[in-house]
Write a protein that holds these residues in place. Sequence first.
Motif, PDB file in Angstrom:
ATOM      1  N   ALA A   1       3.591   7.157   5.075  1.00 48.47           N
ATOM      2  CA  ALA A   1       4.890   7.566   5.855  1.00 48.47           C
ATOM      3  C   ALA A   1       4.362   9.076   6.236  1.00 48.47           C
ATOM      4  N   GLN A   2       3.676   9.396   7.245  1.00 48.16           N
ATOM      5  CA  GLN A   2       3.311  10.679   7.750  1.00 48.16           C
ATOM      6  C   GLN A   2       4.223  11.873   7.230  1.00 48.16           C
ATOM      7  N   ASN A   3       5.285  11.687   7.396  1.00 52.89           N
ATOM      8  CA  ASN A   3       6.071  12.778   7.362  1.00 52.89           C
ATOM      9  C   ASN A   3       6.904  12.934   6.010  1.00 52.89           C
ATOM     10  N   GLU A   4       6.471  11.863   5.007  1.00 53.51           N
ATOM     11  CA  GLU A   4       7.138  11.908   3.727  1.00 53.51           C
ATOM     12  C   GLU A   4       5.931  11.818   2.826  1.00 53.51           C
ATOM     13  N   GLY A   5       5.090  11.207   2.881  1.00 58.78           N
ATOM     14  CA  GLY A   5       3.868  11.062   1.912  1.00 58.78           C
ATOM     15  C   GLY A   5       3.332   9.658   2.117  1.00 58.78           C
ATOM     16  N   TYR A   6       2.664   9.269   0.838  1.00 56.59           N
ATOM     17  CA  TYR A   6       1.742   8.160   1.066  1.00 56.59           C
ATOM     18  C   TYR A   6       1.648   7.476  -0.429  1.00 56.59           C
ATOM     19  N   ASN A   7       1.536   6.171  -0.421  1.00 60.40           N
ATOM     20  CA  ASN A   7       1.010   5.593  -1.977  1.00 60.40           C
ATOM     21  C   ASN A   7       0.124   4.458  -1.685  1.00 60.40           C
ATOM     22  N   PHE A   8      -0.591   4.310  -2.600  1.00 58.83           N
ATOM     23  CA  PHE A   8      -1.442   2.965  -2.436  1.00 58.83           C
ATOM     24  C   PHE A   8      -1.820   2.472  -3.951  1.00 58.83           C
ATOM     25  N   GLU A   9      -2.424   1.243  -4.048  1.00 56.09           N
ATOM     26  CA  GLU A   9      -2.733   0.629  -5.209  1.00 56.09           C
ATOM     27  C   GLU A   9      -3.646  -0.554  -5.126  1.00 56.09           C
ATOM     28  N   TYR A  10      -4.578  -0.559  -5.519  1.00 58.35           N
ATOM     29  CA  TYR A  10      -5.571  -1.667  -5.684  1.00 58.35           C
ATOM     30  C   TYR A  10      -5.920  -2.263  -7.296  1.00 58.35           C
TER      31      TYR A  10
ATOM     32  N   PRO B   1     -17.898  -6.333  -7.775  1.00 55.31           N
ATOM     33  CA  PRO B   1     -16.544  -6.350  -7.715  1.00 55.31           C
ATOM     34  C   PRO B   1     -16.037  -6.345  -6.365  1.00 55.31           C
ATOM     35  N   TYR B   2     -14.962  -7.321  -6.191  1.00 49.36           N
ATOM     36  CA  TYR B   2     -14.291  -7.662  -4.971  1.00 49.36           C
ATOM     37  C   TYR B   2     -12.788  -7.309  -5.196  1.00 49.36           C
ATOM     38  N   ILE B   3     -11.817  -6.936  -4.246  1.00 47.86           N
ATOM     39  CA  ILE B   3     -10.505  -6.744  -4.101  1.00 47.86           C
ATOM     40  C   ILE B   3      -9.686  -8.044  -4.440  1.00 47.86           C
ATOM     41  N   VAL B   4      -8.977  -7.644  -5.366  1.00 53.18           N
ATOM     42  CA  VAL B   4      -8.092  -8.716  -5.892  1.00 53.18           C
ATOM     43  C   VAL B   4      -6.666  -8.554  -5.209  1.00 53.18           C
ATOM     44  N   GLN B   5      -6.308  -7.409  -5.220  1.00 50.59           N
ATOM     45  CA  GLN B   5      -4.791  -7.004  -4.732  1.00 50.59           C
ATOM     46  C   GLN B   5      -5.011  -5.425  -4.165  1.00 50.59           C
ATOM     47  N   TYR B   6      -4.159  -5.348  -3.019  1.00 49.10           N
ATOM     48  CA  TYR B   6      -4.513  -3.922  -2.266  1.00 49.10           C
ATOM     49  C   TYR B   6      -3.220  -3.719  -1.440  1.00 49.10           C
ATOM     50  N   GLU B   7      -2.336  -2.534  -1.583  1.00 46.85           N
ATOM     51  CA  GLU B   7      -1.568  -2.165  -0.865  1.00 46.85           C
ATOM     52  C   GLU B   7      -1.575  -0.598  -0.553  1.00 46.85           C
ATOM     53  N   ASN B   8      -1.166  -0.472   0.826  1.00 45.79           N
ATOM     54  CA  ASN B   8      -1.554   1.029   1.244  1.00 45.79           C
ATOM     55  C   ASN B   8      -0.256   1.211   2.234  1.00 45.79           C
ATOM     56  N   ASN B   9       0.651   2.402   1.828  1.00 42.85           N
ATOM     57  CA  ASN B   9       1.681   2.733   2.737  1.00 42.85           C
ATOM     58  C   ASN B   9       1.438   4.399   3.064  1.00 42.85           C
TER      59      ASN B   9
END
Length: 132
Positions: A39-48, A29-37
């Motif tokens: 915010a050290q003092n607030e949290g994080y989110n990611f998706e792929y 498998p290879y990456i089709v879509q990837y997002e990573n945020n």
Amino acid sequence: MQLLVIVLVALAALIPATVAAPVDPVATPYIVQYENNNAQNEGYNFEYELSDEQRRKEEGTLRYSKDEEGKDVQFVAVQGRYSYVGDDGRTYWVEYIADENGYRARTGTGDYDTDRKLDYSNNNVRRNRPVA
């Protein structure tokens, strides 16, 4: 001694074949879509999303609660979901929450609404910084 030479020659013949074997792009498998945020003092989110239809989406948020002694504590509450296609061709998914109330998960098969937020079971959850 001759047996050792035969074994070494056989191994020497196998090594180039295994090292030079091409990677099958369909099986890997290879990456089709990837997002990573982050915010050290607030949290994080990611998706792929991967080429084999694996998907994952997760969000971590800084929250505050009280410990056993009544002191304010900061922690990261996590919620997310992931899915994959099984050998039987069906899509399997897991939704989860991990917070001060523990780890909770739901599982199922088929499509699900990827934009839907999971509900917190405890309406008394403090989501903001405590007042000093």
